[in-house]
Motif scaffolding. Sequence first.
Motif, PDB file in Angstrom:
ATOM      1  N   UNK A   1      -4.790 -10.366  -8.434  1.00  0.00           N
ATOM      2  CA  UNK A   1      -3.441 -10.901  -8.314  1.00  0.00           C
ATOM      3  C   UNK A   1      -2.490  -9.890  -7.678  1.00  0.00           C
ATOM      4  N   UNK A   2      -2.772  -8.584  -7.874  1.00  0.00           N
ATOM      5  CA  UNK A   2      -1.883  -7.548  -7.387  1.00  0.00           C
ATOM      6  C   UNK A   2      -2.692  -6.288  -7.144  1.00  0.00           C
ATOM      7  N   UNK A   3      -2.334  -5.529  -6.102  1.00  0.00           N
ATOM      8  CA  UNK A   3      -2.982  -4.257  -5.814  1.00  0.00           C
ATOM      9  C   UNK A   3      -1.925  -3.161  -5.950  1.00  0.00           C
ATOM     10  N   UNK A   4      -2.176  -2.221  -6.863  1.00  0.00           N
ATOM     11  CA  UNK A   4      -1.258  -1.095  -7.068  1.00  0.00           C
ATOM     12  C   UNK A   4      -1.757   0.100  -6.276  1.00  0.00           C
ATOM     13  N   UNK A   5      -0.855   0.708  -5.527  1.00  0.00           N
ATOM     14  CA  UNK A   5      -1.174   1.898  -4.746  1.00  0.00           C
ATOM     15  C   UNK A   5      -0.202   3.010  -5.117  1.00  0.00           C
TER      16      UNK A   5
ATOM     17  N   UNK B   1       7.882  -6.568 -14.629  1.00  0.00           N
ATOM     18  CA  UNK B   1       7.577  -7.685 -15.512  1.00  0.00           C
ATOM     19  C   UNK B   1       6.315  -8.435 -15.133  1.00  0.00           C
ATOM     20  N   UNK B   2       5.626  -8.009 -14.091  1.00  0.00           N
ATOM     21  CA  UNK B   2       4.368  -8.636 -13.690  1.00  0.00           C
ATOM     22  C   UNK B   2       3.316  -8.351 -14.749  1.00  0.00           C
ATOM     23  N   UNK B   3       2.537  -9.385 -15.091  1.00  0.00           N
ATOM     24  CA  UNK B   3       1.527  -9.261 -16.142  1.00  0.00           C
ATOM     25  C   UNK B   3       0.152  -9.587 -15.597  1.00  0.00           C
ATOM     26  N   UNK B   4      -0.842  -8.864 -16.100  1.00  0.00           N
ATOM     27  CA  UNK B   4      -2.212  -9.136 -15.702  1.00  0.00           C
ATOM     28  C   UNK B   4      -3.164  -8.133 -16.325  1.00  0.00           C
ATOM     29  N   UNK B   5      -4.424  -8.223 -15.911  1.00  0.00           N
ATOM     30  CA  UNK B   5      -5.494  -7.421 -16.495  1.00  0.00           C
ATOM     31  C   UNK B   5      -5.912  -6.286 -15.564  1.00  0.00           C
ATOM     32  N   UNK B   6      -6.000  -5.076 -16.125  1.00  0.00           N
ATOM     33  CA  UNK B   6      -6.452  -3.895 -15.393  1.00  0.00           C
ATOM     34  C   UNK B   6      -7.565  -3.239 -16.203  1.00  0.00           C
TER      35      UNK B   6
ATOM     36  N   UNK C   1       0.382   6.983 -11.286  1.00  0.00           N
ATOM     37  CA  UNK C   1       1.336   7.342 -12.344  1.00  0.00           C
ATOM     38  C   UNK C   1       2.357   6.265 -12.676  1.00  0.00           C
ATOM     39  N   UNK C   2       2.287   5.108 -12.041  1.00  0.00           N
ATOM     40  CA  UNK C   2       3.209   4.026 -12.384  1.00  0.00           C
ATOM     41  C   UNK C   2       3.028   3.680 -13.865  1.00  0.00           C
ATOM     42  N   UNK C   3       4.113   3.687 -14.643  1.00  0.00           N
ATOM     43  CA  UNK C   3       3.974   3.346 -16.062  1.00  0.00           C
ATOM     44  C   UNK C   3       3.741   1.850 -16.251  1.00  0.00           C
TER      45      UNK C   3
ATOM     46  N   UNK D   1       2.036   2.644 -24.311  1.00  0.00           N
ATOM     47  CA  UNK D   1       2.363   2.970 -22.922  1.00  0.00           C
ATOM     48  C   UNK D   1       1.171   3.636 -22.262  1.00  0.00           C
ATOM     49  N   UNK D   2       0.975   3.341 -21.002  1.00  0.00           N
ATOM     50  CA  UNK D   2      -0.076   3.965 -20.196  1.00  0.00           C
ATOM     51  C   UNK D   2       0.493   4.150 -18.786  1.00  0.00           C
ATOM     52  N   UNK D   3      -0.308   4.731 -17.932  1.00  0.00           N
ATOM     53  CA  UNK D   3       0.086   4.865 -16.532  1.00  0.00           C
ATOM     54  C   UNK D   3      -1.146   4.675 -15.663  1.00  0.00           C
ATOM     55  N   UNK D   4      -0.932   4.238 -14.447  1.00  0.00           N
ATOM     56  CA  UNK D   4      -2.043   4.021 -13.520  1.00  0.00           C
ATOM     57  C   UNK D   4      -2.551   5.384 -13.074  1.00  0.00           C
ATOM     58  N   UNK D   5      -3.851   5.600 -13.238  1.00  0.00           N
ATOM     59  CA  UNK D   5      -4.420   6.919 -12.945  1.00  0.00           C
ATOM     60  C   UNK D   5      -5.250   6.936 -11.666  1.00  0.00           C
ATOM     61  N   UNK D   6      -5.292   5.829 -10.950  1.00  0.00           N
ATOM     62  CA  UNK D   6      -6.094   5.738  -9.726  1.00  0.00           C
ATOM     63  C   UNK D   6      -5.181   5.557  -8.517  1.00  0.00           C
ATOM     64  N   UNK D   7      -5.694   5.923  -7.356  1.00  0.00           N
ATOM     65  CA  UNK D   7      -4.916   5.715  -6.126  1.00  0.00           C
ATOM     66  C   UNK D   7      -4.758   4.234  -5.811  1.00  0.00           C
ATOM     67  N   UNK D   8      -5.778   3.446  -6.174  1.00  0.00           N
ATOM     68  CA  UNK D   8      -5.723   1.993  -5.997  1.00  0.00           C
ATOM     69  C   UNK D   8      -6.215   1.350  -7.289  1.00  0.00           C
ATOM     70  N   UNK D   9      -5.426   0.430  -7.830  1.00  0.00           N
ATOM     71  CA  UNK D   9      -5.796  -0.281  -9.056  1.00  0.00           C
ATOM     72  C   UNK D   9      -5.551  -1.768  -8.839  1.00  0.00           C
ATOM     73  N   UNK D  10      -6.527  -2.578  -9.210  1.00  0.00           N
ATOM     74  CA  UNK D  10      -6.410  -4.027  -9.063  1.00  0.00           C
ATOM     75  C   UNK D  10      -5.990  -4.657 -10.379  1.00  0.00           C
ATOM     76  N   UNK D  11      -4.960  -5.507 -10.309  1.00  0.00           N
ATOM     77  CA  UNK D  11      -4.575  -6.324 -11.444  1.00  0.00           C
ATOM     78  C   UNK D  11      -5.190  -7.700 -11.221  1.00  0.00           C
ATOM     79  N   UNK D  12      -5.897  -8.167 -12.217  1.00  0.00           N
ATOM     80  CA  UNK D  12      -6.583  -9.457 -12.109  1.00  0.00           C
ATOM     81  C   UNK D  12      -5.938 -10.485 -13.032  1.00  0.00           C
ATOM     82  N   UNK D  13      -6.225 -11.758 -12.772  1.00  0.00           N
ATOM     83  CA  UNK D  13      -5.658 -12.833 -13.581  1.00  0.00           C
ATOM     84  C   UNK D  13      -6.424 -13.030 -14.882  1.00  0.00           C
ATOM     85  N   UNK D  14      -7.572 -12.402 -15.025  1.00  0.00           N
ATOM     86  CA  UNK D  14      -8.364 -12.481 -16.244  1.00  0.00           C
ATOM     87  C   UNK D  14      -9.118 -11.185 -16.475  1.00  0.00           C
TER      88      UNK D  14
END
Length: 153
Positions: A48-52, A75-80, A55-57, A27-40
Amino acid sequence: MSLLPGIVALIVLAAPAHAEDGDVPYWASISADIAYMRVGPSNTYRIDWVYKRRNLPVKVVRREGPWRFVVDPDGTKGWIRDLLLSRERMAIVTGGGLAEMHARGSTGSPLLWRLEPGVIGKLGECESGWCEFNVDGHKGFAPQERLWGSAEP
C-alpha cells in the motif's frame, strides 16, 4: 512418571505469547532504507505504501506473528514486517512554521536552532513540555507538542 516437567515446559512456552499481546502499543522507527507497508500481515498482501525514510517514527498498535500494524505520522495505517522496525525512539517535527530548539527545556534558554517540519531526530527524555532531541549530533530541547512520537503510545 511425573507430569510436572511437561506442565512446566508448557507454561514456559506459553509465556512469550502473553507478553507479546501486552506489549502494544509502543513506539518504533523504520530501520531500513526501504520498507513496504502492506494491507495485511503477509507478503501475499499488496503493498500500500513504500517508505524510503530511515528513522521515521511509527506507532505499533498491533502484532500478528512477525508483522506489526502501525500508524505513521500522517495517520496512514498498515502492516510492516518487524525486521524493518527498530525500538529506537525517534520523533518528527510537526506543525506549521519552524520549531525552536533550545539549550535547555525553556524558552528563556539560548536558542540553538530552528527546525523545519519533517525533521527527524532521536528522542530523549521529555519533561515539563520539553524533550531532549538529537538531530544528527545537534542536541538540544524541543517543545514536546511539536514532536510526533514523543507522547505516550
